[in-house]
Design a protein around this motif. Structure first.
Motif, PDB file in Angstrom:
ATOM      1  N   TRP A 604       0.773  -1.153  -0.026  1.00 14.36           N
ATOM      2  CA  TRP A 604      -0.052  -0.013   0.131  1.00 14.36           C
ATOM      3  C   TRP A 604       0.816   1.227  -0.145  1.00 14.36           C
ATOM      4  CZ3 TRP A 604      -4.851   1.234  -1.006  1.00 14.36           C
ATOM      5  CH2 TRP A 604      -5.796   0.268  -0.892  1.00 14.36           C
ATOM      6  N   ILE A 605       0.625   2.182  -1.034  1.00 14.39           N
ATOM      7  CA  ILE A 605       1.473   3.347  -1.070  1.00 14.39           C
ATOM      8  C   ILE A 605       0.425   4.643  -0.807  1.00 14.39           C
ATOM      9  CG2 ILE A 605       2.605   4.801  -2.797  1.00 14.39           C
ATOM     10  CD1 ILE A 605       4.154   2.230  -1.863  1.00 14.39           C
ATOM     11  N   HIS A 606       1.228   5.595  -0.078  1.00 18.32           N
ATOM     12  CA  HIS A 606       0.516   7.174  -0.243  1.00 18.32           C
ATOM     13  C   HIS A 606       1.252   7.843  -0.974  1.00 18.32           C
ATOM     14  CE1 HIS A 606      -0.260  10.874   2.125  1.00 18.32           C
ATOM     15  NE2 HIS A 606      -1.325  10.698   1.150  1.00 18.32           N
ATOM     16  N   ALA A 607       0.812   8.370  -2.090  1.00 21.85           N
ATOM     17  CA  ALA A 607       1.292   9.134  -2.967  1.00 21.85           C
ATOM     18  C   ALA A 607       0.921  10.650  -3.284  1.00 21.85           C
ATOM     19  CB  ALA A 607       1.443   8.721  -4.503  1.00 21.85           C
ATOM     20  N   LYS A 608       1.798  11.536  -3.312  1.00 27.26           N
ATOM     21  CA  LYS A 608       1.320  13.060  -3.467  1.00 27.26           C
ATOM     22  C   LYS A 608       2.254  13.499  -4.675  1.00 27.26           C
ATOM     23  CE  LYS A 608       0.274  14.414   1.139  1.00 27.26           C
ATOM     24  NZ  LYS A 608       0.498  15.473   2.162  1.00 27.26           N
ATOM     25  N   LYS A 631       0.187   0.899   8.046  1.00 22.93           N
ATOM     26  CA  LYS A 631      -1.016   1.648   8.521  1.00 22.93           C
ATOM     27  C   LYS A 631      -2.353   1.163   8.055  1.00 22.93           C
ATOM     28  CE  LYS A 631       1.697   5.958   8.761  1.00 22.93           C
ATOM     29  NZ  LYS A 631       2.115   7.215   8.177  1.00 22.93           N
ATOM     30  N   ARG A 632      -2.448   0.694   6.807  1.00 22.76           N
ATOM     31  CA  ARG A 632      -3.483   0.345   6.182  1.00 22.76           C
ATOM     32  C   ARG A 632      -3.835  -0.970   6.959  1.00 22.76           C
ATOM     33  NH1 ARG A 632      -6.934   2.674   2.332  1.00 22.76           N
ATOM     34  NH2 ARG A 632      -7.640   0.566   2.024  1.00 22.76           N
ATOM     35  N   LYS A 633      -3.029  -1.741   7.559  1.00 24.07           N
ATOM     36  CA  LYS A 633      -3.485  -3.109   8.044  1.00 24.07           C
ATOM     37  C   LYS A 633      -3.993  -2.649   9.317  1.00 24.07           C
ATOM     38  CE  LYS A 633      -0.088  -6.509   6.154  1.00 24.07           C
ATOM     39  NZ  LYS A 633       1.351  -6.908   6.368  1.00 24.07           N
ATOM     40  N   ALA A 634      -3.481  -1.710   9.912  1.00 28.77           N
ATOM     41  CA  ALA A 634      -4.135  -1.315  11.244  1.00 28.77           C
ATOM     42  C   ALA A 634      -5.188  -0.502  11.105  1.00 28.77           C
ATOM     43  CB  ALA A 634      -3.156  -0.262  11.955  1.00 28.77           C
ATOM     44  N   LEU A 638      -8.885  -1.788  12.760  1.00 28.69           N
ATOM     45  CA  LEU A 638      -9.720  -0.474  13.422  1.00 28.69           C
ATOM     46  C   LEU A 638     -11.185  -0.863  13.019  1.00 28.69           C
ATOM     47  CD1 LEU A 638     -10.070   1.577  15.619  1.00 28.69           C
ATOM     48  CD2 LEU A 638      -9.122   3.089  13.862  1.00 28.69           C
ATOM     49  N   ILE A 639     -11.480  -0.471  11.611  1.00 28.04           N
ATOM     50  CA  ILE A 639     -12.647  -0.702  10.843  1.00 28.04           C
ATOM     51  C   ILE A 639     -13.295  -1.817  11.140  1.00 28.04           C
ATOM     52  CG2 ILE A 639     -13.834  -0.788   8.892  1.00 28.04           C
ATOM     53  CD1 ILE A 639     -11.444   1.015   7.498  1.00 28.04           C
ATOM     54  N   ALA A 640     -12.737  -2.934  11.172  1.00 33.74           N
ATOM     55  CA  ALA A 640     -13.152  -4.204  11.344  1.00 33.74           C
ATOM     56  C   ALA A 640     -13.748  -4.325  12.963  1.00 33.74           C
ATOM     57  CB  ALA A 640     -12.189  -5.398  11.320  1.00 33.74           C
TER      58      ALA A 640
END
Length: 863
Positions: A604-608, A631-634, A638-640
């Motif tokens: 998972w990538i966060h791009a700007k 972060k995405r896994k966390a 959290l969403i679950a």
């Protein structure tokens, strides 16, 4: 009384009355005159025997054909007649005679005899001698004039045409009937219409409208004859009908040909021709080309002097007027340049020349031409401006600019070059080499690049120079050889002070080294995309995030395909759309996506990123990426967890409903079945229990709705807010009618959201405004929407009780209330649900309020 006596008396009566009679026997062609007929003609019955031919020859020439026509009609058709004509006696005396004729027709319908009378009416005409002279003069004029003369007896449909008239069209008098209708077939159709229309106007206005027009005839030989046809009715009957009309035909064929040739010259000329026939009047003539140069069709503008001066550029009016005055009064040639406003409203430059001449009446005439000089004038102006600009640039350019001759003397220099020298030395620059005091070795070094430029045509160098003020400066100098119009050689030199630039280069080098170190030590991967060539530079860290070696260009080359090939298929179109939105609409590029690493796993990538545009077109885009897999896994965890909590809250709330219903039901049964056994205190306790149970049910229902809000957050559709408002108002019908609330809203658009949640959102906020109203005022609620760049802004404003702004954030918390339930019933969950709906949709909600002055709720929803 015997017959001889009767005849004598009849003859005496004729003599007294001036009347004579005549008889013509058709079969024998025998003509009989009474004695008075001979007398009227000035002939003797003893020496003259009348015949029809000799009788007709006695008529005035202009009247002969008319008499012949009357006799022909009488013999052929039996038509009676009455007309006045002129006879010429052997002495040349002209007498005016009035004749009446009657025909004797036999049983077969043929004319046997024609009987008529003559009456000499000369004495009835005033000024006989004047008339005779006028007739003779008229006859001479008609015979000798170059114009064709015609005399039309309208009611008799007879027309006399002079010899010149017949000659003009190539016919003999005997070849055509003597009536206008015989000539109409020779007239061009469009000209005949004009002539007939003018004739009708001339008759209808009793001669006030002039009968005058140019008419084209077809000559007997087939050629075209153009005549100026003019005429006037000179006799009218008692009823106002025309009797006689005279006129002329003037042959203007040659003139028209000249005019046509002249017009062809004028129309074909590149210049516009103009004529001011009388300079004391406003009327002018402008050729079609004159008008065309100004952008007008021939019939679009009226040629007037006043119009011309109104078309002049305001700055050129006085110039043109002075030029006219100087030409008229002092003979100074009229040769000026001015600007005229065209049809499109722009001004164009024209060169004008003209000459003044004197008219016969003493007035002045001015004729001339205009030439379109706009391109040349604009070029001249542009050249002058360019020269001024060049001079301005030369003198104000911060670079040192100079020109040297073959002897290396400075012949020209700009202000920047001269300012290098102290004020007291500047008179020793132009015309000097400025190295007069150098030794031979220094001079040779100084002139080295000058000589290269003279020999090779060009030189450039970067050199450190010690300026006269003692400062050492670094100059970048280019020198170019050129020749003047006389063939003399010079060099143009331009020196730029790059001392500061050299210092910046050093600092930039240091900065680049620091940036390189920072890039190597950064946790972010950087990329730089050249959109024109479609290539991308990926930093080593970018590759390392995907488990490649930092310098592995073989498996991860610097091309755009290296990026797209590794995108997760589900993210490809979304990222392409995000890039397009940034490049075309400059929307922010801040996205999350998945990239496949070297081992086939997705990261998972966060791009700007940020693009650079040139003339509105994107040319380059650069940015960074960060690994957000953990972060995405966390976040997913959290969403679950939140979803599990929401399901738990929903189930728990649902399970609490049943015991509450039991409490409410049994307290109701207790009150009903044992009411007579319970005292007032027991009944009060039962009421407290029932009321608390119902309130608990309301709290549980609100909690259920709050939990369900989370479940529905992902269900979105296109909804029409107009329909949403109709549903909300229908649901709140009872509250609206009870309170008399006035609810106003402007046009609401269509948005993409969860329909049930948006209905709940508007219903909760509008219901709140109705609930928390002032008792002294009718509640008024205004709902507005505003479309912004990235979202919709909604406003719900009321005139209710308001609150302290300090509580503005607390009211969105679950179960938080500012009033007792006895004052304003409720659970305190409505606004918490509103916040959850808005934030779940990606928007914000806030409130502005003041105690006793109403409340305004604001919330946004993404577009």
């Amino acid at each position: 009384m015997d017959s001889s006596t009767k005849l004598k008396l009849f003859t005496m009566a004729e003599e007294i009355s001036g009347i004579g009679h005549w008889l013509y026997e058709v079969s024998s062609q025998h003509l009989i005159w009474s004695e008075n007929i001979f007398h009227i003609h000035g002939l003797s019955s003893e020496s003259y025997t009348p015949t029809l031919e000799t009788a007709i020859n006695a008529y005035y020439p202009a009247d002969r054909q008319r008499v012949i026509d009357y006799m022909d009609k009488a013999v052929a058709l039996g038509e009676n007649f009455e007309f006045t004509f002129r006879i010429v006696r052997p002495t040349g005396e002209i007498r005016h005679v009035k004749s009446k004729g009657r025909c004797d027709v036999n049983g077969e319908g043929n004319v046997d005899t024609v009987f008529g009378v003559f009456r000499d009416v000369t004495d009835e005409v005033e000024s006989v001698k004047d008339i005779e002279r006028a007739e003779l003069a008229h006859s001479a004029l008609v015979e000798s004039s170059s114009d064709g003369y015609w005399d039309w007896y309208i009611q008799e449909d007879y027309e006399y045409m002079s010899p010149r008239f017949w000659e003009m069209f190539g016919y003999l008098p005997e070849e055509k009937p003597h009536k206008p209708s015989a000539w109409q077939g020779m007239i061009f159709e469009e000209d005949l219409e004009v002539a007939l229309e003018n004739f009708d106007k001339h008759i209808n206005t009793q001669g006030k409208h002039p009968y005058s027009q140019e008419v084209r005839y077809q000559h007997k030989d087939g050629s075209t004859v153009t005549v100026l046809c003019r005429g006037k009715v000179i006799e009218w009957d008692k009823e106002g009908k025309p009797l006689r009309m005279i006129g002329t035909h003037t042959d203007i064929t040659a003139i028209k040909k000249v005019e046509q040739r002249l017009q062809l010259v004028i129309d074909g000329a590149r210049d516009g021709i103009w004529d001011w026939p009388d300079m004391s009047k406003d009327e002018e003539y402008w050729s079609p080309q004159w008008k065309k140069l100004l952008g007008y069709e021939n019939d679009e503008i009226e040629a007037k002097a006043s119009t011309f001066f109104s078309m002049l550029h305001p700055d050129d009016v006085e110039l043109a007027q002075d030029a006219v005055t100087a030409h008229v009064e002092k003979g100074i040639p009229f040769d000026v340049e001015y600007r005229l406003k065209t049809k499109s409203g722009e001004f164009k430059w024209f060169g004008a020349k003209a000459l003044v001449s004197d008219n016969a009446d003493g007035s002045k005439r001015m004729t001339g031409s205009i030439t379109d000089i706009n391109d040349r004038k604009l070029s001249d102006i542009a050249l002058k401006e360019a020269q001024n600009f060049q001079k301005l640039m030369f003198n104000n350019n911060p670079d040192l600019i100079f020109v040297k001759d073959k002897e290396f003397k400075i012949v020209s220099a700009n202000d920047a070059f001269l300012s290098v020298y102290p004020e007291e030395q500047r008179d020793k620059v132009i015309g000097y080499t400025t190295i007069e005091n150098y030794d031979e070795e220094e001079s040779e070094a100084f002139l080295y690049h000058d000589k290269i430029a003279f020999n090779n045509g060009y030189s450039e160098t970067e050199e450190a120079i010690l300026f006269p003020d003692g400062q050492k400066r670094v100059l970048f100098t280019k020198k170019v050889r050129f020749k003047n119009s006389d063939g003399e050689e010079f060099i143009l030199g331009v020196s730029r002070d790059i001392t500061g630039l050299k210092s910046i280069e050093e600092k930039l080098k240091e900065s680049e080294e620091r940036l390189s170190v920072a890039i190597k030590g950064s946790a972010s991967g950087l990329w730089d995309w050249d959109i024109i060539t479609d290539t991308v530079i990926f930093t080593p860290r970018f590759r390392e995030i995907l488990s490649y070696d930092g310098d592995d260009l073989l498996n991860f080359p610097n091309v755009y395909a290296s990026f797209e090939d590794r995108l997760h298929p589900d993210d490809l179109e979304r990222i392409r759309s995000a890039i397009e939105a940034h490049l075309l609409r400059k929307e922010p590029y801040d996205v999350e996506y998945r990239l496949r690493d070297k081992h086939g796993e997705y990261v998972w990538i966060h791009a700007k990123g940020q693009a650079i545009w040139n003339d509105g077109k994107p040319t380059r885009m650069a940015g960074s990426i960060d690994d957000i897999t953990e972060k995405r896994k966390a976040l997913d965890s959290l969403i679950a967890t939140n979803q599990e909590l929401e399901r738990f809250a929903y189930m728990a709330s649902h399970d609490l409903q049943e015991p509450l219903r039991m409490v409410v039901n049994f307290t109701g049964l207790l009150e009903r079945d044992y009411a007579d056994q319970l005292d007032d205190r027991a009944k009060k306790y039962i009421d407290f229990a029932a009321d608390s149970s119902r309130r608990m049910q309301q709290l549980i229902n609100s909690l259920l709705e709050y939990a369900r809000t989370g479940d529905q957050a992902q269900t979105k559709e296109e909804i029409d807010l107009e329909n949403v408002m109709l549903n909300v108002l229908s649901n709140l019908t009872s509250s609206i009618e009870q309170s008399g609330a006035n609810i106003h809203y402007s046009e609401l658009s269509t948005i993409v959201a969860n329909g049930a949640q948006i209905t709940s959102l508007f219903q909760n906020l509008i219901g709140n405004s109705i609930k928390y109203r002032k008792s002294s005022e009718v509640p008024t609620i205004e709902i507005r929407s505003e479309c912004r760049a990235d979202d919709w802004l909604f406003t719900i404003k009321d005139n209710g009780i308001g609150m302290n702004q300090a509580y503005a954030n607390k009211i969105f918390q679950p179960f938080h209330r500012l009033h007792r339930n006895s004052e304003y019933p409720g659970t305190g969950m409505g606004l918490a649900i509103c916040r959850k709906i808005v934030e779940g949709a990606g928007g914000e909600i806030w409130v502005e309020t003041e105690l006793e002055k109403g409340t305004t709720f604001y919330f946004t929803l993404p577009r």
